[in-house]
Design a protein around this motif. Structure first.
Motif, PDB file in Angstrom:
ATOM      1  N   SER A 181      47.623  40.449  36.934  1.00 18.05           N
ATOM      2  CA  SER A 181      48.188  41.770  37.226  1.00 18.05           C
ATOM      3  C   SER A 181      47.163  42.731  37.810  1.00 18.05           C
ATOM      4  N   SER A 182      45.875  42.471  37.637  1.00 16.91           N
ATOM      5  CA  SER A 182      44.894  43.414  38.191  1.00 16.91           C
ATOM      6  C   SER A 182      44.579  43.141  39.661  1.00 16.91           C
ATOM      7  N   ILE A 183      45.179  42.097  40.239  1.00 10.16           N
ATOM      8  CA  ILE A 183      44.954  41.859  41.670  1.00 10.16           C
ATOM      9  C   ILE A 183      45.756  42.900  42.463  1.00 10.16           C
ATOM     10  N   SER A 184      45.040  43.790  43.174  1.00 13.55           N
ATOM     11  CA  SER A 184      45.719  44.903  43.857  1.00 13.55           C
ATOM     12  C   SER A 184      45.945  44.617  45.335  1.00 13.55           C
ATOM     13  N   GLN A 185      45.121  43.772  45.901  1.00 17.45           N
ATOM     14  CA  GLN A 185      45.244  43.535  47.336  1.00 17.45           C
ATOM     15  C   GLN A 185      44.763  42.135  47.666  1.00 17.45           C
ATOM     16  N   VAL A 186      45.475  41.479  48.565  1.00 14.12           N
ATOM     17  CA  VAL A 186      45.045  40.167  49.045  1.00 14.12           C
ATOM     18  C   VAL A 186      45.126  40.184  50.565  1.00 14.12           C
TER      19      VAL A 186
ATOM     20  N   ASN B  55      43.735  30.849  44.034  1.00  8.65           N
ATOM     21  CA  ASN B  55      43.471  31.197  42.638  1.00  8.65           C
ATOM     22  C   ASN B  55      41.988  31.433  42.380  1.00  8.65           C
ATOM     23  N   GLU B  56      41.143  30.642  43.041  1.00  9.21           N
ATOM     24  CA  GLU B  56      39.710  30.831  42.854  1.00  9.21           C
ATOM     25  C   GLU B  56      39.284  32.204  43.383  1.00  9.21           C
ATOM     26  N   ALA B  57      39.776  32.583  44.557  1.00  6.28           N
ATOM     27  CA  ALA B  57      39.420  33.895  45.129  1.00  6.28           C
ATOM     28  C   ALA B  57      39.843  34.999  44.157  1.00  6.28           C
ATOM     29  N   ALA B  58      41.054  34.866  43.602  1.00  3.91           N
ATOM     30  CA  ALA B  58      41.567  35.879  42.674  1.00  3.91           C
ATOM     31  C   ALA B  58      40.783  35.846  41.357  1.00  3.91           C
ATOM     32  N   ARG B  59      40.500  34.645  40.886  1.00  3.06           N
ATOM     33  CA  ARG B  59      39.772  34.515  39.618  1.00  3.06           C
ATOM     34  C   ARG B  59      38.394  35.178  39.697  1.00  3.06           C
ATOM     35  N   ILE B  60      37.706  34.989  40.838  1.00  2.14           N
ATOM     36  CA  ILE B  60      36.378  35.597  40.988  1.00  2.14           C
ATOM     37  C   ILE B  60      36.497  37.122  40.883  1.00  2.14           C
ATOM     38  N   ALA B  61      37.464  37.695  41.608  1.00  2.00           N
ATOM     39  CA  ALA B  61      37.634  39.157  41.604  1.00  2.00           C
ATOM     40  C   ALA B  61      37.919  39.663  40.191  1.00  2.00           C
ATOM     41  N   VAL B  62      38.815  38.976  39.485  1.00  2.39           N
ATOM     42  CA  VAL B  62      39.185  39.401  38.129  1.00  2.39           C
ATOM     43  C   VAL B  62      37.992  39.245  37.185  1.00  2.39           C
TER      44      VAL B  62
ATOM     45  N   GLN C 101      40.815  36.731  50.768  1.00  2.83           N
ATOM     46  CA  GLN C 101      40.034  37.715  50.025  1.00  2.83           C
ATOM     47  C   GLN C 101      40.946  38.419  49.034  1.00  2.83           C
ATOM     48  N   ALA C 102      40.539  38.434  47.781  1.00  2.00           N
ATOM     49  CA  ALA C 102      41.334  39.110  46.758  1.00  2.00           C
ATOM     50  C   ALA C 102      40.554  40.307  46.234  1.00  2.00           C
ATOM     51  N   VAL C 103      41.273  41.397  45.958  1.00  2.00           N
ATOM     52  CA  VAL C 103      40.650  42.585  45.373  1.00  2.00           C
ATOM     53  C   VAL C 103      41.289  42.828  44.011  1.00  2.00           C
ATOM     54  N   ALA C 104      40.452  43.003  43.005  1.00  4.35           N
ATOM     55  CA  ALA C 104      40.957  43.335  41.672  1.00  4.35           C
ATOM     56  C   ALA C 104      40.536  44.757  41.333  1.00  4.35           C
ATOM     57  N   VAL C 105      41.432  45.496  40.685  1.00  2.00           N
ATOM     58  CA  VAL C 105      41.150  46.898  40.370  1.00  2.00           C
ATOM     59  C   VAL C 105      41.395  47.178  38.902  1.00  2.00           C
ATOM     60  N   ARG C 106      40.482  47.937  38.310  1.00  2.00           N
ATOM     61  CA  ARG C 106      40.726  48.478  36.977  1.00  2.00           C
ATOM     62  C   ARG C 106      40.077  49.856  36.943  1.00  2.00           C
ATOM     63  N   ASP C 107      40.826  50.848  36.576  1.00  2.00           N
ATOM     64  CA  ASP C 107      40.365  52.238  36.617  1.00  2.00           C
ATOM     65  C   ASP C 107      39.764  52.529  37.990  1.00  2.00           C
ATOM     66  N   ASN C 108      38.489  52.928  38.017  1.00  2.00           N
ATOM     67  CA  ASN C 108      37.886  53.239  39.305  1.00  2.00           C
ATOM     68  C   ASN C 108      37.083  52.093  39.899  1.00  2.00           C
ATOM     69  N   GLN C 109      37.181  50.945  39.238  1.00  2.00           N
ATOM     70  CA  GLN C 109      36.334  49.827  39.643  1.00  2.00           C
ATOM     71  C   GLN C 109      37.106  48.852  40.539  1.00  2.00           C
ATOM     72  N   MET C 110      36.460  48.409  41.617  1.00  2.00           N
ATOM     73  CA  MET C 110      37.080  47.437  42.524  1.00  2.00           C
ATOM     74  C   MET C 110      36.140  46.264  42.684  1.00  2.00           C
ATOM     75  N   GLU C 111      36.661  45.055  42.537  1.00  2.00           N
ATOM     76  CA  GLU C 111      35.831  43.870  42.762  1.00  2.00           C
ATOM     77  C   GLU C 111      36.562  42.921  43.699  1.00  2.00           C
ATOM     78  N   THR C 112      35.784  42.053  44.345  1.00  2.00           N
ATOM     79  CA  THR C 112      36.403  41.147  45.307  1.00  2.00           C
ATOM     80  C   THR C 112      36.014  39.697  45.042  1.00  2.00           C
ATOM     81  N   GLY C 113      36.867  38.805  45.521  1.00  2.00           N
ATOM     82  CA  GLY C 113      36.563  37.378  45.497  1.00  2.00           C
ATOM     83  C   GLY C 113      37.002  36.786  46.816  1.00  2.00           C
ATOM     84  N   PHE C 114      36.340  35.725  47.242  1.00  2.00           N
ATOM     85  CA  PHE C 114      36.604  35.177  48.574  1.00  2.00           C
ATOM     86  C   PHE C 114      36.530  33.664  48.563  1.00  2.00           C
ATOM     87  N   HIS C 115      37.392  33.039  49.366  1.00  2.00           N
ATOM     88  CA  HIS C 115      37.270  31.616  49.645  1.00  2.00           C
ATOM     89  C   HIS C 115      37.698  31.379  51.078  1.00  2.00           C
TER      90      HIS C 115
END
Lengths: 462, 447
Positions: free
Chosen positions: A136-141, A209-216, A174-188
């Protein structure tokens, strides 16, 4: 793509002022680049690149002209423009062309130009859904789809006349995960020298899933500590460290002018004996593979470092003159806009005997890097840097908490000497490599390795 | 084939096959480049380059295709591909073909004097640079990058709504790498010079600057890794700003990959920071009179005294926010889609010299170059950890060079923690510029 008599005229015009070698490179490339963001396909670019590069040598002077004007007048003008850089009388005559039948060692089953674009769109949607629904924290792909068919004709004054077709396919997620003001990314970004069958056989869920897992995972990561640590680098794209730290320094572009730290060191021990480093452009259907290089030479398997001893370099035609050594089938270029030069293809550290479990269990305190980002090297000094996408603390032989914001820096030849364990799980990862002759597809690869000490620059002080 | 003729054939074929609005963008380039090694021409490059991009609306959706092969046979290729691409696009935000702005400012980005500089003059100049460089110090060795390059670019955009625009520019640049060796130590530096004024370029000055930059790094020492005040020299600061400049694009805020989303009107940086975008900047590498949709360009203030005033927009992103396009539709080339991008974007200089900034530092680090920005800087989170070269500063003076370092921090925090801005605005072979920037604190790790 051009008539043989026109090619002869162009090569002859290029030699008219005393050049001792001339070459023509004709490129006709069809590409598709699509981007999907927020669940929608936003950009669809299709096109045709077409142009001609003409090269003339005289001794250690190299002249390059290129043009998108494919008319006879346009080509002869380009050849004359190149010839004008050289002064003298014509000294060489064209050797008669020997038509080479290039053996295709990278079979293509489904040419992407013949595949309906809606099928490409559904591959992208699958990747998007898979990554988006991971958590659920994946905000953008963002999903990028790329295919290309590059047809080349290479002919030169020594009688070479070769044609080849290269087909490449790649999916980047590329997946972006967001929580509060924090944004992280994962890539494959898996890719291959293959047709559309690449996508059909690809385990898209796994990569998405790996791209998303890294971001989360990175949402919960702690700032990486700074300092000098033993570093365990996992297999596959982890090989980017040796691509930067030693591959570029073994290219003739750096070696020929004695500016590389590896120049004039053939036969010397440059690494521990557990290290064997290979560049192999012949691996079937791999992203960095080709049948022939961009100078028409067959690609081959070049052993660069064997059991720690420096065995060879990657050499193109022009630098082979300066070095007095044979070409190694390593002349590559992004397109007709670039004169070719020595480049890597699929470069990797050969597998050793340690299991990944043993390597981790043998490390008391250090950093484990699961996925690398990109990097950079200064071939004159050997100083490199590269970013870590996903890292973990290692404590008492066990993996600990995830770490973010780590950058590894050091000196290539020195780091190479510090490799103290080599795993048995060789893997390859696709990337784009930028250098003098543009951006080209290459694989980097290695099994899991351990380096006894690397400087880690993190956001948390020592 | 004649380009006007090609356009006429393309438009009539497109309209006949069901496209409603159509546009053709054409780019043409002349390139000359020469690289010297030990007094001889090592590489020589001469080119005529170009291609066209077609955009057209089919069933209400925009399709794209490009070709570098300009002949009648390419017309069906362009139309078939563009049409098929509209079938898979499912973005509801539609692109439009633009009928034209009411007024276009004149721009003079082309220098006839530069265009008339001959190839032998350019070759002689770059040979002089290398000769001067090698003569300066015995520790300097011959280098791969001693090159001169000129480019002349013209672009034109026309559509069936009556718009027909054209502009062009030329520029010259010199790149010199100095490699210095002293015992086991090797250091390098890159010196970039961009100019339209060839006859005022000074080979000796360029060589001297490159040499001094490399020589000054010899004898580097270790220092304690910790947080230090950092002075980012103008070129390093510009490279960092360039890496994060896409975050000022409304395309990125709307896609949720830029943290500047919903920050309009808020303080995103120290009050000393003002960031502008000037498409008419003299000698700017991205100067333009119209953007990639044909919209007239004008100067824009993005950040004024630390407050975010505007983002960069094209027609599509503006429509989404009921705003006006800022004239920042951007294509990297005819091969690209219309995206959003800056022209010449920079932090406005103050009146404090570089030496003034240095003098304010009790203890700190002067950073003169950054590398690995493409991988070590996360544009989404703003976090960066990048390799850097520089010097230890104490009592307001540069003391000695430091071994390879990384500097780590967060771009958005850095903007807030800027203490002073210099007067020495520079554009390091890039349309993104900055003066030197003094930052309160960054995490520094030394090898």
């Amino acid at each position: 793509m051009l008539s043989q008599s026109l090619i002869e005229d162009v090569l002859t015009a290029a030699l008219s002022t005393g050049g001792d070698f001339s070459e023509i490179f004709v490129e006709d490339r069809f590409t598709n680049n699509f981007t999907l963001q927020s669940g929608k396909i936003e950009t669809c670019l299709s096109g045709r690149d077409f142009g001609i590069g003409i090269r003339v040598f005289k001794g250690l002077q190299s002249v390059y002209a290129y043009t998108t004007d494919h008319s006879k007048e346009g080509l002869l003008k380009a050849a004359k423009n190149a010839a004008q850089a050289i002064s003298g009388n014509s000294i060489i005559q064209l050797a008669p062309f020997v038509h080479e039948s290039v053996e295709n060692i990278h079979p293509i089953h489904l040419n992407p130009q013949e595949v309906d674009k809606s099928r490409k769109a559904s591959i992208m949607k699958n990747a998007y859904d898979s990554a988006k629904n991971y958590h659920s924290s994946i905000s953008q792909v963002t999903v990028r789809y790329m295919d290309e068919e590059q047809n080349v004709l290479i002919a030169n004054s020594e009688g070479k006349f070769a044609e080849d077709k290269r087909v490449r396919s790649r999916l980047a997620i590329q997946a972006v995960a967001v929580r509060d003001n924090q944004m992280e990314t994962g890539f494959h970004g898996p890719g291959a020298h293959q047709g559309f069958e690449f996508f059909e056989n690809l385990n898209i869920d796994h990569f998405a899933n790996e791209a998303a897992r890294i971001a989360v995972t990175m949402l919960d990561a702690s700032p990486c500590p700074s300092g000098k640590f033993p570093v365990i680098i996992d297999n596959d794209f982890g090989g980017v460290i040796f691509h930067e730290a030693c591959g570029h320094g073994l290219e003739a572009t750096a070696v020929a002018k004695n500016n590389s730290v590896f120049a004039n060191r053939i036969g010397e021990k440059v690494a521990p004996s557990i290290v064997t480093y290979i560049d192999d452009g012949t691996i079937q259907n791999e992203w960095g593979s080709n049948n022939i290089d961009d100078e028409g030479e067959k690609t081959r398997k070049n052993v660069l470092i064997e059991n720690g001893i420096l065995k060879g370099y990657l050499i193109d035609k022009f630098n082979s003159r300066r070095m007095g050594m044979e070409s190694t089938g390593s002349g590559r270029r992004q397109s007709f806009r670039y004169a070719p030069t020595s480049r890597m293809t699929n470069t990797y550290i050969a597998p050793g005997t340690s299991t990944p479990e043993e390597i981790i269990a043998n490390t008391e305190h250090g950093i484990y890097t699961k996925y690398m980002g990109g990097g950079q090297v200064n071939p004159s000094t050997g100083d490199y840097n590269f970013a870590v996408m996903e890292a973990y603390e290692v404590k008492n032989g066990k993996l600990g908490k995830p770490l973010k914001g780590a950058t590894l820096i050091g000196n290539g030849p020195k780091t190479l000497q510090l490799v103290d364990m080599v795993g048995n799980n060789l893997g390859h990862g696709a990337g784009m490599c930028g250098s003098l002759s543009g951006s080209i597809p290459v694989n980097v690869g290695q099994p899991m390795i351990r380096v006894s000490e690397i400087t880690v620059g993190g956001t948390k002080g020592e | 084939m004649n380009i006007q003729e090609f356009q006429a054939n393309l438009f009539s074929a497109a309209l006949a096959s069901g496209f409603t609005d159509v546009e053709m963008y054409y780019e043409k380039k002349e390139v000359f480049g020469c690289q010297i090694f030990k007094g001889e021409i090592d590489q020589y490059e001469i080119a005529e380059d170009g291609g066209i991009s077609f955009r057209g609306i089919f069933n209400g959706k925009m399709g794209y295709a490009y070709t570098e092969k300009i002949d009648d046979a390419s017309i069906p290729f362009l139309l078939d591909n563009a049409k098929e691409n509209t079938l898979i696009i499912n973005d509801e935000d539609r692109e439009e073909i633009f009928a034209g702005s009411s007024h276009y400012e004149q721009g003079n980005f082309f220098s006839t004097a530069l265009y008339e500089v001959t190839i032998p003059e350019k070759i002689q100049f770059i040979k002089d640079v290398e000769r001067e460089l090698l003569a300066l110090d015995t520790r300097i060795v011959a280098t791969d990058y001693c090159m001169i390059r000129t480019e002349t670019v013209s672009r034109s955009l026309s559509n069936n709504k009556g718009l027909s625009l054209t502009d062009g520019m030329n520029y010259l640049y010199v790149i010199v790498e100095a490699i210095v060796k002293d015992g086991d130590e090797t250091k390098t530096s890159f010196e970039f010079t961009v100019s339209k004024d060839f006859h005022n370029l000074n080979a000796k000055e360029i060589a001297k600057k490159a040499a001094e930059e490399a020589l000054s790094q010899l004898g580097s020492k270790n220092i304690v890794s910790k947080d230090y005040p950092v002075l980012l020299r103008n070129d390093a600061a510009a490279n960092l700003l360039a890496t994060y400049s896409p975050n000022f694009s409304a395309e990125n805020t709307q896609a949720g990959i830029s943290s500047l989303k919903d920050k309009l009107g808020t303080q995103i940086a120290n009050h000393k920071i003002t960031i502008v975008d000037d498409p008419f900047l003299e000698d700017g590498l991205a100067s333009r009179t119209f953007d990639s949709e044909g919209v007239a360009t004008k100067k824009l203030t993005l950040v004024e005294s630390g407050v975010l005033q505007s983002l960069l927009h094209n027609q599509k992103t503006a429509k989404k926010e009921q705003a006006e396009t800022t004239g920042h539709a951007h294509k990297d080339s005819y091969k690209s889609a219309v995206k959003v991008g800056p022209s010449n974007l920079y932090i406005e200089p103050s009146d404090l010299s570089f030496e003034d900034l240095l003098a304010t530092m009790d203890e700190g680090i002067l950073i003169t170059s950054l590398s690995g920005l493409h991988s070590g800087a996360n544009t989404v989170s703003g976090d960066f950890s990048i390799a850097a070269n520089g010097f230890y500063v104490a009592d307001g003076k540069v003391q000695y060079p430091v071994n390879l370092m990384t500097i780590a921090g967060n771009f958005y925090q850095l903007l807030q923690h800027v203490e002073e801005i210099g007067s020495d605005l520079t554009f390091p072979l890039s349309p993104i510029g900055s003066p030197s920037v003094l930052v309160k604190s960054l995490s520094v790790t030394v090898e």
